[in-house]
Structures are given as structure tokens and as C-alpha cells.
Design a protein around this motif. Structure first.
Motif, PDB file in Angstrom:
ATOM      1  N   VAL A  54       5.832  12.140   3.548  1.00  0.00           N
ATOM      2  CA  VAL A  54       4.647  11.784   2.768  1.00  0.00           C
ATOM      3  C   VAL A  54       4.952  10.439   2.125  1.00  0.00           C
ATOM      4  N   GLU A  55       4.049   9.487   2.260  1.00  0.00           N
ATOM      5  CA  GLU A  55       4.296   8.137   1.713  1.00  0.00           C
ATOM      6  C   GLU A  55       3.084   7.689   0.907  1.00  0.00           C
ATOM      7  N   GLY A  56       3.298   6.816   0.012  1.00  0.00           N
ATOM      8  CA  GLY A  56       2.186   6.143  -0.677  1.00  0.00           C
ATOM      9  C   GLY A  56       1.726   6.866  -1.929  1.00  0.00           C
ATOM     10  N   GLU A 116       6.649   2.203  18.595  1.00  0.00           N
ATOM     11  CA  GLU A 116       5.420   1.464  18.977  1.00  0.00           C
ATOM     12  C   GLU A 116       4.176   2.270  18.575  1.00  0.00           C
ATOM     13  N   TRP A 117       3.267   1.638  17.815  1.00  0.00           N
ATOM     14  CA  TRP A 117       2.014   2.309  17.458  1.00  0.00           C
ATOM     15  C   TRP A 117       1.126   2.465  18.689  1.00  0.00           C
ATOM     16  N   GLY A 118       0.381   3.587  18.734  1.00  0.00           N
ATOM     17  CA  GLY A 118      -0.618   3.797  19.783  1.00  0.00           C
ATOM     18  C   GLY A 118      -1.946   3.221  19.352  1.00  0.00           C
ATOM     19  N   GLU A 119      -3.021   3.758  19.931  1.00  0.00           N
ATOM     20  CA  GLU A 119      -4.365   3.284  19.584  1.00  0.00           C
ATOM     21  C   GLU A 119      -4.848   4.039  18.352  1.00  0.00           C
ATOM     22  N   GLU A 120      -5.369   3.340  17.371  1.00  0.00           N
ATOM     23  CA  GLU A 120      -5.828   4.002  16.141  1.00  0.00           C
ATOM     24  C   GLU A 120      -7.091   4.807  16.379  1.00  0.00           C
ATOM     25  N   LEU A 121      -7.151   5.964  15.727  1.00  0.00           N
ATOM     26  CA  LEU A 121      -8.404   6.730  15.650  1.00  0.00           C
ATOM     27  C   LEU A 121      -8.858   6.594  14.209  1.00  0.00           C
ATOM     28  N   ARG A 122     -10.108   6.135  14.006  1.00  0.00           N
ATOM     29  CA  ARG A 122     -10.607   5.920  12.640  1.00  0.00           C
ATOM     30  C   ARG A 122     -11.734   6.875  12.320  1.00  0.00           C
ATOM     31  N   GLU A 123     -11.658   7.473  11.152  1.00  0.00           N
ATOM     32  CA  GLU A 123     -12.646   8.471  10.710  1.00  0.00           C
ATOM     33  C   GLU A 123     -13.296   7.961   9.420  1.00  0.00           C
ATOM     34  N   CYS A 162      -6.895  -0.838   1.732  1.00  0.00           N
ATOM     35  CA  CYS A 162      -5.594  -1.253   2.301  1.00  0.00           C
ATOM     36  C   CYS A 162      -5.822  -1.853   3.687  1.00  0.00           C
ATOM     37  N   HIS A 163      -5.088  -2.892   4.010  1.00  0.00           N
ATOM     38  CA  HIS A 163      -5.210  -3.550   5.333  1.00  0.00           C
ATOM     39  C   HIS A 163      -6.662  -3.904   5.642  1.00  0.00           C
ATOM     40  N   GLY A 164      -7.452  -4.211   4.598  1.00  0.00           N
ATOM     41  CA  GLY A 164      -8.851  -4.580   4.848  1.00  0.00           C
ATOM     42  C   GLY A 164      -9.743  -3.377   5.080  1.00  0.00           C
ATOM     43  N   CYS A 174       0.839  -1.208   0.000  1.00  0.00           N
ATOM     44  CA  CYS A 174       0.000   0.000   0.000  1.00  0.00           C
ATOM     45  C   CYS A 174       0.871   1.255   0.000  1.00  0.00           C
ATOM     46  N   PHE A 175       2.177   1.124   0.261  1.00  0.00           N
ATOM     47  CA  PHE A 175       2.982   2.341   0.387  1.00  0.00           C
ATOM     48  C   PHE A 175       4.132   2.314  -0.579  1.00  0.00           C
ATOM     49  N   CYS A 176       4.559   3.462  -1.062  1.00  0.00           N
ATOM     50  CA  CYS A 176       5.896   3.541  -1.642  1.00  0.00           C
ATOM     51  C   CYS A 176       6.533   4.774  -1.013  1.00  0.00           C
ATOM     52  N   LYS A 177       7.824   4.687  -0.752  1.00  0.00           N
ATOM     53  CA  LYS A 177       8.484   5.774  -0.019  1.00  0.00           C
ATOM     54  C   LYS A 177       8.375   7.056  -0.812  1.00  0.00           C
ATOM     55  N   GLY A 178       8.082   8.198  -0.085  1.00  0.00           N
ATOM     56  CA  GLY A 178       7.967   9.459  -0.802  1.00  0.00           C
ATOM     57  C   GLY A 178       8.952  10.458  -0.258  1.00  0.00           C
ATOM     58  N   ILE A 183     -10.106   6.906   7.068  1.00  0.00           N
ATOM     59  CA  ILE A 183      -8.887   7.597   7.494  1.00  0.00           C
ATOM     60  C   ILE A 183      -8.457   6.998   8.821  1.00  0.00           C
ATOM     61  N   VAL A 184      -7.214   6.525   8.880  1.00  0.00           N
ATOM     62  CA  VAL A 184      -6.644   6.008  10.134  1.00  0.00           C
ATOM     63  C   VAL A 184      -5.613   7.018  10.623  1.00  0.00           C
ATOM     64  N   CYS A 185      -5.772   7.451  11.870  1.00  0.00           N
ATOM     65  CA  CYS A 185      -4.760   8.332  12.492  1.00  0.00           C
ATOM     66  C   CYS A 185      -4.149   7.582  13.671  1.00  0.00           C
ATOM     67  N   ASN A 186      -2.854   7.787  13.881  1.00  0.00           N
ATOM     68  CA  ASN A 186      -2.232   7.152  15.026  1.00  0.00           C
ATOM     69  C   ASN A 186      -0.964   7.924  15.407  1.00  0.00           C
ATOM     70  N   SER A 187      -0.413   7.561  16.558  1.00  0.00           N
ATOM     71  CA  SER A 187       0.881   8.112  16.978  1.00  0.00           C
ATOM     72  C   SER A 187       1.864   6.949  17.030  1.00  0.00           C
ATOM     73  N   PRO A 204      -5.058   8.094   5.076  1.00  0.00           N
ATOM     74  CA  PRO A 204      -6.275   7.748   4.334  1.00  0.00           C
ATOM     75  C   PRO A 204      -6.074   6.438   3.572  1.00  0.00           C
ATOM     76  N   ARG A 205      -7.023   5.497   3.733  1.00  0.00           N
ATOM     77  CA  ARG A 205      -6.945   4.189   3.092  1.00  0.00           C
ATOM     78  C   ARG A 205      -8.114   4.031   2.129  1.00  0.00           C
ATOM     79  N   PHE A 206      -7.776   3.952   0.845  1.00  0.00           N
ATOM     80  CA  PHE A 206      -8.814   3.717  -0.158  1.00  0.00           C
ATOM     81  C   PHE A 206      -9.167   2.224  -0.165  1.00  0.00           C
TER      82      PHE A 206
HETATM   83  C1  LIG Z   1      -6.883  -6.654  12.470  1.00  0.00           C
HETATM   84  C2  LIG Z   1      -5.594  -7.016  12.562  1.00  0.00           C
HETATM   85  C3  LIG Z   1      -4.617  -6.218  13.372  1.00  0.00           C
HETATM   86  O1  LIG Z   1      -4.943  -4.804  13.212  1.00  0.00           O
HETATM   87  C4  LIG Z   1      -4.272  -4.216  12.103  1.00  0.00           C
HETATM   88  O2  LIG Z   1      -2.865  -4.157  12.426  1.00  0.00           O
HETATM   89  C5  LIG Z   1      -2.111  -3.561  11.349  1.00  0.00           C
HETATM   90  C6  LIG Z   1      -0.632  -3.681  11.700  1.00  0.00           C
HETATM   91  O3  LIG Z   1      -0.359  -2.950  12.879  1.00  0.00           O
HETATM   92  C7  LIG Z   1      -2.548  -2.081  11.228  1.00  0.00           C
HETATM   93  O4  LIG Z   1      -1.825  -1.488  10.119  1.00  0.00           O
HETATM   94  C8  LIG Z   1      -0.822  -0.550  10.518  1.00  0.00           C
HETATM   95  O5  LIG Z   1      -1.503   0.650  11.016  1.00  0.00           O
HETATM   96  C9  LIG Z   1      -0.551   1.669  11.386  1.00  0.00           C
HETATM   97  C10 LIG Z   1      -1.340   2.837  11.981  1.00  0.00           C
HETATM   98  O6  LIG Z   1      -1.980   2.377  13.163  1.00  0.00           O
HETATM   99  C11 LIG Z   1       0.205   2.123  10.135  1.00  0.00           C
HETATM  100  O7  LIG Z   1      -0.708   2.633   9.152  1.00  0.00           O
HETATM  101  C12 LIG Z   1       0.953   0.901   9.592  1.00  0.00           C
HETATM  102  O8  LIG Z   1       1.608   1.240   8.380  1.00  0.00           O
HETATM  103  C13 LIG Z   1       2.673   2.188   8.603  1.00  0.00           C
HETATM  104  C14 LIG Z   1       3.596   2.177   7.465  1.00  0.00           C
HETATM  105  C15 LIG Z   1       3.788   1.167   6.617  1.00  0.00           C
HETATM  106  N1  LIG Z   1       4.736   1.661   5.795  1.00  0.00           N
HETATM  107  C16 LIG Z   1       5.331   1.005   4.732  1.00  0.00           C
HETATM  108  N2  LIG Z   1       5.043  -0.252   4.339  1.00  0.00           N
HETATM  109  N3  LIG Z   1       5.871  -0.492   3.276  1.00  0.00           N
HETATM  110  C17 LIG Z   1       6.608   0.634   3.077  1.00  0.00           C
HETATM  111  N4  LIG Z   1       7.575   0.798   2.101  1.00  0.00           N
HETATM  112  N5  LIG Z   1       6.288   1.578   3.963  1.00  0.00           N
HETATM  113  N6  LIG Z   1       5.077   2.901   6.130  1.00  0.00           N
HETATM  114  N7  LIG Z   1       4.380   3.220   7.160  1.00  0.00           N
HETATM  115  C18 LIG Z   1      -0.023  -0.215   9.267  1.00  0.00           C
HETATM  116  O9  LIG Z   1       0.734  -1.390   8.884  1.00  0.00           O
HETATM  117  C19 LIG Z   1      -4.037  -2.049  10.876  1.00  0.00           C
HETATM  118  O10 LIG Z   1      -4.497  -0.680  10.797  1.00  0.00           O
HETATM  119  C20 LIG Z   1      -4.816  -2.784  11.978  1.00  0.00           C
HETATM  120  N8  LIG Z   1      -6.254  -2.843  11.607  1.00  0.00           N
HETATM  121  C21 LIG Z   1      -7.213  -2.675  12.535  1.00  0.00           C
HETATM  122  C22 LIG Z   1      -8.633  -2.784  12.011  1.00  0.00           C
HETATM  123  O11 LIG Z   1      -6.955  -2.439  13.695  1.00  0.00           O
END
Ligand SMILES: C=CCO[C@@H]1O[C@H](CO)[C@@H](O[C@@H]2O[C@H](CO)[C@H](O)[C@H](OCc3cn(-c4n[nH]c(N)n4)nn3)[C@H]2O)[C@H](O)[C@H]1NC(C)=O
Length: 132
Positions: free
Chosen positions: A120-122, A69-76, A53-55, A1-5, A60-64, A49-51
Motif C-alpha cells: 500500500v503506497e501513498g 515494465e508497465w502494461g497498458e493502463e485501464l482508467r475508470e 496526480c500526474h495530471g 504523489c506517493f510515500c512508501k507505506g 482510478i488507474v489500474c495497470n500491471s 486512485p488519483r485525486f
Molecule cells: C502523458 C504522458 C505519459 O503518460 C503518463 O506516463 C506516466 C509515467 O509512466 C504514468 O504514470 C505512471 O503510471 C503507472 C501506472 O500505469 C504508475 O501509477 C506510476 O507510478 C507508480 C509508482 C510511483 N511510485 C513512487 N513514486 N515515488 C515513490 N516514493 N513511489 N510508486 N509507484 C506512474 O508514474 C501516467 O499514468 C501516464 N498518463 C497517461 C494519461 O497515460
């Protein structure tokens, strides 16, 4: 879903200042992300923003990210992407102004006073970035 930008470091954007990113969403976009923070491993805001990706479809997924370590996602569910967008990081929270008059408020979980890092990625082609 991403390419480095684009990666900018040492930008030093302070609370209340504005970063305006304009660009074009790729016609076959799966996902793109704008990242703001201290460094790639410490993000005040990962704005993703996910058109399709990852199901997720048109969400829009926001996180810190703290120490990698990822925090808790906020989804819009509102997904108004037709044009560029504005971002206004401020002390108590980060406010992301979306196309139209919709805003997402995201907590400043890292308590950063300023932002040094922007990437900026993707599937998004940056046309301009303004700091004011
Ligand atoms: C349901 C199964 C477990 O939950 C899933 O877990 C995934 C992995 O943590 C979550 O995706 C990550 O969500 C993060 C934000 O919370 C980031 O979007 C993360 O991608 C960050 C990223 C990837 N890349 C990247 N990939 N390949 C390249 N070149 N760059 N760069 N940055 C995503 O891989 C994904 O959002 C999450 N889904 C849910 C519904 O919670």
C-alpha cells in the motif's frame, strides 16, 4: 504523489480468496495505490486512485507491471471513495470491489495462480487487512 507505506511478502493468496483492505484516505490525498503480485516488479494489479496526480483528477488507474515494465493502463472514471474497499483476486481476472456496489474487473495479465506480494503506497492510512 506517493510515500512508501506497507509491504507484505509471502502472503500466498490463491485464486478466489479475498483480501479486504480497510483504511482512511488522507484529507489532502493526491493519490494512493494498492499493489498485488509476485513481487514489487511483477504486479498482477497496481490499483491507483488519483485525486490530483500526474495530471489526473479523480480517476482510478489500474495497470500491471511485468519485469519492471508497465502494461497498458485501464482508467475508470467512477470514483466512489468515501470508505474502505474489498479486493478479490481470482484465476481469470482480478475483481476489485469498490465502496458501494461498483466493481472493476482487471485481466490477470501475468497469469499468476497466487499472489505473494501486497503493498500500500501513498495517502492512505491502513487500519486493517483481512485475508479470507
Ligand atoms: C502523458 C504522458 C505519459 O503518460 C503518463 O506516463 C506516466 C509515467 O509512466 C504514468 O504514470 C505512471 O503510471 C503507472 C501506472 O500505469 C504508475 O501509477 C506510476 O507510478 C507508480 C509508482 C510511483 N511510485 C513512487 N513514486 N515515488 C515513490 N516514493 N513511489 N510508486 N509507484 C506512474 O508514474 C501516467 O499514468 C501516464 N498518463 C497517461 C494519461 O497515460
Amino acid at each position: 504523489c506517493f510515500c512508501k507505506g506497507l509491504v507484505l511478502t509471502h502472503v500466498n493468496v490463491k485464486a478466489g480468496e479475498r483480501i479486504r483492505v480497510k483504511g482512511k484516505v488522507a484529507p489532502d490525498a493526491k493519490s494512493f495505490a494498492l499493489n498485488l503480485g509476485r513481487a514489487g516488479s511483477d504486479l498482477l494489479l497496481h490499483f491507483n486512485p488519483r485525486f490530483d496526480c500526474h495530471g489526473d483528477t479523480r480517476i482510478i488507474v489500474c495497470n500491471s507491471l511485468s519485469g519492471g515494465e508497465w502494461g497498458e493502463e485501464l482508467r475508470e472514471a467512477e470514483f466512489p471513495f468515501q470508505q474502505g474497499e474489498e479486493t478479490k483476486p481470482c484465476r481469470t481476472e482480478v475483481m476489485v470491489k469498490l465502496p458501494g456496489d461498483q466493481e472493476i474487473k482487471f485481466p490477470n495479465r501475468l497469469g499468476l495462480e497466487a499472489v505473494q506480494f501486497l503493498s500500500v503506497e501513498g495517502d492512505f492510512g491502513v487500519k486493517s487487512i483481512k485475508f479470507d
